[in-house]
Write a protein that holds these residues in place. Sequence first.
Motif, PDB file in Angstrom:
ATOM      1  N   ALA A   1     -21.810  29.651 -18.744  1.00  0.00           N
ATOM      2  CA  ALA A   1     -22.665  29.824 -19.914  1.00  0.00           C
ATOM      3  C   ALA A   1     -23.989  29.112 -19.704  1.00  0.00           C
ATOM      4  O   ALA A   1     -24.039  28.004 -19.157  1.00  0.00           O
ATOM      5  N   THR A   2     -25.082  29.737 -20.142  1.00  0.00           N
ATOM      6  CA  THR A   2     -26.415  29.142 -20.015  1.00  0.00           C
ATOM      7  C   THR A   2     -27.222  29.450 -21.268  1.00  0.00           C
ATOM      8  O   THR A   2     -26.881  30.325 -22.049  1.00  0.00           O
ATOM      9  N   GLY A   3     -28.306  28.704 -21.423  1.00  0.00           N
ATOM     10  CA  GLY A   3     -29.256  29.050 -22.470  1.00  0.00           C
ATOM     11  C   GLY A   3     -28.999  28.427 -23.823  1.00  0.00           C
ATOM     12  O   GLY A   3     -29.639  28.792 -24.795  1.00  0.00           O
TER      13      GLY A   3
ATOM     14  N   GLY B   1     -25.624  22.105 -24.288  1.00  0.00           N
ATOM     15  CA  GLY B   1     -24.248  21.839 -23.907  1.00  0.00           C
ATOM     16  C   GLY B   1     -23.652  22.866 -22.968  1.00  0.00           C
ATOM     17  O   GLY B   1     -22.457  22.824 -22.691  1.00  0.00           O
ATOM     18  N   THR B   2     -24.440  23.794 -22.493  1.00  0.00           N
ATOM     19  CA  THR B   2     -23.902  24.799 -21.583  1.00  0.00           C
ATOM     20  C   THR B   2     -24.015  24.316 -20.144  1.00  0.00           C
ATOM     21  O   THR B   2     -24.287  23.159 -19.883  1.00  0.00           O
ATOM     22  N   GLN B   3     -23.842  25.205 -19.191  1.00  0.00           N
ATOM     23  CA  GLN B   3     -23.480  24.785 -17.844  1.00  0.00           C
ATOM     24  C   GLN B   3     -24.538  25.059 -16.781  1.00  0.00           C
ATOM     25  O   GLN B   3     -24.236  25.547 -15.699  1.00  0.00           O
TER      26      GLN B   3
ATOM     27  N   ALA C   1     -23.927  39.830 -16.252  1.00  0.00           N
ATOM     28  CA  ALA C   1     -24.380  38.912 -17.300  1.00  0.00           C
ATOM     29  C   ALA C   1     -24.068  39.518 -18.664  1.00  0.00           C
ATOM     30  O   ALA C   1     -23.895  40.732 -18.804  1.00  0.00           O
ATOM     31  N   ALA C   2     -23.996  38.664 -19.684  1.00  0.00           N
ATOM     32  CA  ALA C   2     -23.748  39.111 -21.050  1.00  0.00           C
ATOM     33  C   ALA C   2     -24.399  38.138 -22.017  1.00  0.00           C
ATOM     34  O   ALA C   2     -24.693  36.988 -21.669  1.00  0.00           O
TER      35      ALA C   2
ATOM     36  N   THR D   1     -27.794  37.725 -33.868  1.00  0.00           N
ATOM     37  CA  THR D   1     -28.804  37.134 -32.983  1.00  0.00           C
ATOM     38  C   THR D   1     -28.107  36.509 -31.782  1.00  0.00           C
ATOM     39  O   THR D   1     -26.937  36.149 -31.848  1.00  0.00           O
ATOM     40  N   THR D   2     -28.840  36.369 -30.697  1.00  0.00           N
ATOM     41  CA  THR D   2     -28.261  35.797 -29.478  1.00  0.00           C
ATOM     42  C   THR D   2     -28.148  34.291 -29.592  1.00  0.00           C
ATOM     43  O   THR D   2     -29.118  33.602 -29.907  1.00  0.00           O
ATOM     44  N   HIS D   3     -26.960  33.784 -29.342  1.00  0.00           N
ATOM     45  CA  HIS D   3     -26.700  32.348 -29.364  1.00  0.00           C
ATOM     46  C   HIS D   3     -26.894  31.744 -27.981  1.00  0.00           C
ATOM     47  O   HIS D   3     -27.572  30.728 -27.817  1.00  0.00           O
ATOM     48  N   HIS D   4     -26.272  32.340 -26.966  1.00  0.00           N
ATOM     49  CA  HIS D   4     -26.460  31.917 -25.589  1.00  0.00           C
ATOM     50  C   HIS D   4     -26.064  33.071 -24.681  1.00  0.00           C
ATOM     51  O   HIS D   4     -25.626  34.129 -25.146  1.00  0.00           O
ATOM     52  N   ALA D   5     -26.263  32.874 -23.414  1.00  0.00           N
ATOM     53  CA  ALA D   5     -25.906  33.891 -22.426  1.00  0.00           C
ATOM     54  C   ALA D   5     -24.816  33.343 -21.510  1.00  0.00           C
ATOM     55  O   ALA D   5     -24.578  32.136 -21.444  1.00  0.00           O
ATOM     56  N   TYR D   6     -24.153  34.233 -20.813  1.00  0.00           N
ATOM     57  CA  TYR D   6     -23.246  33.800 -19.761  1.00  0.00           C
ATOM     58  C   TYR D   6     -23.253  34.840 -18.650  1.00  0.00           C
ATOM     59  O   TYR D   6     -23.673  35.984 -18.838  1.00  0.00           O
TER      60      TYR D   6
END
Length: 332
Positions: A159-161, A164-166, A183-184, A319-324
């Motif tokens: 997870a990115t963006g 606390g992500t990676q 990606a998603a 809405t977009t929270h984060h990407a992975y």
Amino acid sequence: MEFTTGARLEVRITPDDVGKRVSVRRLTDACETGARFTDAVGVLTSWDAGELRLTRRNGQVVRIPESAVVAAKVVPAEPARRRGPAATAAELVRVAARGWPPVVSEQLGDWTLRASDGFTGRANSVLPLGGPGLPLDAALARVTRWYGERGLPAMVQVATGAAGTQESLAAELDARGWSVRRAALMQVGELAPVADRGAAQRVELSRTASAEWFTLYNRAGEPTPAARTVLEGGPSVWFATVPGADGVPAAIGRCVVDGRWAGFAAVEVSPEHRRRGLATTVMAALAARALQEGASAAYLQVEPDNEPALALYEGLRFTTHHAYHYRYRPTT
């Protein structure tokens, strides 16, 4: 507790009440301690082979032998809690993982290794929610062996963006040649506005995916055991079908309710029925059911280049929270 002391004990539920919120009093194995009974409240998600399964508000599943039930009744559904979709990435990742459970899994420190005969990336990848409990290179070697034993490529979901992500893990994998393949986007929204979009079109809801449902689900084709395990697993799962002609649904969808969260997936519309608002209709029916179970927020995953889906979800105020994305072990 839902049952008061001295109340008459009656079992007033049947398998026809699956999907309703119930209170169940059951005998315990600790009679000698004086604690003869214990109560459980949740959604009755199944009643099969002599066992009841309840899903509590926090997503915990309680299994109760039918022979242990001494009293039970349907209770009013909780009003939808007003807490919105604000969440950390860690919370969302954990909720999404519970809603898409693998066939087999194994812990490696705070990493979860998941495998499901290759059915979807989420069910066949490492979910890193902390450290693996050993040096990274040793952990990746262990991961490679584990997936190799199952005839699967070694893959890590990253997870990115969001806070606390990676990103640090992504950088370490990048340095080791683990390539990005897919990606998603993880999107979130309030549940009530989705339910408010309901239409007159008939939508059938069920706890299991029918053979007809699978005819439109483009990821699975024939319903394999692994696909059924993943799709029908989760705290409180619902499948939606808009009936069509010749046994092929006009539209389908899936929703899993886990505490305050409702997760949408597998929203598909047959080509000849597109541009009629059926995707919105399916999501609205599923959202209404999730509201009845006490959910208030929604999440879904969508590929970043799926423009029709992104437009649909934007119209429903997601809405977009984060990407992975997924990192694949380099080939040698």
